[in-house]
Scaffold this motif. Structure first.
Motif, PDB file in Angstrom:
ATOM      1  N   PRO A 106       0.845  -1.199   0.000  1.00 50.81           N
ATOM      2  CA  PRO A 106       0.000   0.000   0.000  1.00 50.81           C
ATOM      3  C   PRO A 106       0.881   1.249   0.000  1.00 50.81           C
ATOM      4  CG  PRO A 106       0.118  -0.923   2.206  1.00 50.81           C
ATOM      5  CD  PRO A 106       0.887  -1.863   1.317  1.00 50.81           C
ATOM      6  N   THR A 107       0.597   2.202  -0.856  1.00 51.87           N
ATOM      7  CA  THR A 107       1.489   3.357  -1.022  1.00 51.87           C
ATOM      8  C   THR A 107       0.851   4.676  -0.613  1.00 51.87           C
ATOM      9  OG1 THR A 107       0.801   3.648  -3.328  1.00 51.87           O
ATOM     10  CG2 THR A 107       2.681   2.198  -2.921  1.00 51.87           C
ATOM     11  N   THR A 108      -0.359   4.652  -0.068  1.00 51.92           N
ATOM     12  CA  THR A 108      -1.058   5.887   0.294  1.00 51.92           C
ATOM     13  C   THR A 108      -0.318   6.653   1.380  1.00 51.92           C
ATOM     14  OG1 THR A 108      -3.116   4.736  -0.191  1.00 51.92           O
ATOM     15  CG2 THR A 108      -3.291   6.839   0.978  1.00 51.92           C
ATOM     16  N   ASN A 109       0.235   5.931   2.343  1.00 58.04           N
ATOM     17  CA  ASN A 109       0.881   6.521   3.508  1.00 58.04           C
ATOM     18  C   ASN A 109       2.257   5.887   3.683  1.00 58.04           C
ATOM     19  OD1 ASN A 109       1.550   6.097   6.532  1.00 58.04           O
ATOM     20  ND2 ASN A 109       0.138   7.847   6.565  1.00 58.04           N
ATOM     21  N   ILE A 110       3.290   6.709   3.838  1.00 62.94           N
ATOM     22  CA  ILE A 110       4.652   6.175   3.863  1.00 62.94           C
ATOM     23  C   ILE A 110       4.900   5.261   5.051  1.00 62.94           C
ATOM     24  CG2 ILE A 110       5.606   8.204   5.056  1.00 62.94           C
ATOM     25  CD1 ILE A 110       8.142   7.776   3.297  1.00 62.94           C
ATOM     26  N   ASP A 111       4.342   5.582   6.208  1.00 60.44           N
ATOM     27  CA  ASP A 111       4.541   4.730   7.388  1.00 60.44           C
ATOM     28  C   ASP A 111       3.896   3.364   7.201  1.00 60.44           C
ATOM     29  OD1 ASP A 111       5.985   6.696   8.767  1.00 60.44           O
ATOM     30  OD2 ASP A 111       4.162   7.623   9.540  1.00 60.44           O
ATOM     31  N   ILE A 112       2.694   3.367   6.635  1.00 60.64           N
ATOM     32  CA  ILE A 112       1.998   2.101   6.370  1.00 60.64           C
ATOM     33  C   ILE A 112       2.730   1.311   5.293  1.00 60.64           C
ATOM     34  CG2 ILE A 112      -0.112   1.152   5.355  1.00 60.64           C
ATOM     35  CD1 ILE A 112      -1.672   3.260   6.920  1.00 60.64           C
TER      36      ILE A 112
END
Length: 336
Positions: A106-112
């Motif tokens: 998943p690339t929406t959020n860098i931490d995730i």
């Protein structure tokens, strides 16, 4: 031996999750359920046995970005990735001698993004990750990928790239949808080629020394049009109106040979295999078919790809490298 480096598989639980969260009809669900070898493991094993393919590298589909409502919600994006990657891990645990897992990220959020990378690589022991490229998703040379690519280099984890242009990305700006399958047939080759150019000219191979990008569809348009591309690079670099800065050395086209490419030509195409072999080099060509995406669930593509490699003007020793030795080395696999 034969190890197919670019095949796809999916799971009913994941399809249902995307369907529940999509506000528009989810066409991939219909397509995937039509292709028996996409969801049914026994059908997949029968296909592999028929053509004596020892292992399938699984790039699970569809990508998270295929449902806007999921992709744009970081919590749902991570949940979707975990569902898909967990299902794949369960499959591989049951058939570890047949399947090699590559994770969706998943690339929406860098931490995730980094959390899921660490989970699948360190805990689930996946062999690689994949990202999608195309005009409706984040540019592949965006700085958000910096930490991910550094980890991939550090851990010697290959990065598969897959085109993702949807049918809603129209051929002309005054239309709402692409016609005649252009979005996929030609558009996906354009998407992969664009990603290759953006990565190369932005200096990715210099910044992430040793990174392994694996490109679908025999390297798309790059090998076929290498002379045209190189001429264009040389012409436009000196014209201020067209200038894009790059710090890589000339000739620019030589840097593209750092990519690894598969042999998915979607038909009997020995000349395309030869072109990939001649441009990217024998160490960078990998047997890959794009199973199950033909009208017979992968039987056509598997047969035609094997025949294409065997009919190409390539030595038997080099064909062995393409069929399995290159991917064995890249993934550090143990084979008998």
């Amino acid at each position: 031996m034969k190890i197919d480096c670019y095949t796809h598989f999916s799971f009913e639980t994941y399809l249902k999750y995307l369907e529940r969260n999509s506000k528009t009809p989810f066409s991939y669900g219909t397509l995937f359920r039509y292709l028996k070898t996409m969801l049914d493991v026994d059908s997949r094993l029968a296909l592999m046995e028929k053509y004596q393919v020892d292992k399938h590298v699984i790039i699970p589909l569809p990508w998270i970005e295929s449902v806007k409502e999921v992709y744009e919600d970081s919590v749902k994006a991570h949940e979707a990735a975990k569902i898909l990657n967990n299902e794949l891990a369960n499959l591989v645990n049951k058939y570890s001698d047949k399947f090699i897992p590559v994770a969706v990220i998943p690339t929406t959020n860098i931490d995730i993004m980094l959390a899921e990378y660490e989970r699948v690589i360190y805990n689930l022991k996946f062999k690689g990750i994949y990202l999608v490229v195309g005009p409706t998703v984040r540019p592949i040379d965006d700085s958000v990928y910096d930490s991910l690519f550094k980890k991939a280099v550090q851990d010697n984890v290959p990065v598969w790239l897959h085109p993702s242009r949807p049918i809603t990305y129209s051929d002309y700006i005054n239309e709402s949808m692409s016609k005649y399958g252009i979005w996929q047939s030609i558009g996906w080759l354009m998407d992969s080629s664009t990603a290759m150019i953006r990565l190369t000219l932005s200096g990715a191979f210099e910044k992430y020394k040793g990174i392994k990008f694996i490109i679908h569809h025999h390297g798309a348009l790059i090998g076929l049009f290498s002379k045209r591309l190189n001429a264009g690079f040389r012409l436009f670099k000196n014209l201020e109106a067209f200038k894009s800065t790059t710090t890589i050395t000339e000739p620019f086209i030589e840097h593209f040979k750092n990519f690894y490419v598969d042999t998915a030509t979607q038909g009997f195409e020995p000349l395309l295999i030869q072109n990939a072999y001649m441009f990217f080099g024998i160490d960078h060509v990998l047997f890959g078919t794009d199973v199950p995406f033909d009208e017979n669930g992968g039987y056509n593509f598997t047969n035609e790809t094997i025949c294409s490699i065997n009919s190409a003007l390539i030595s038997d020793a080099d064909k062995e490298q393409i069929f399995y030795k290159n991917i064995v080395q890249i993934l550090n696999l143990k084979v008998n």
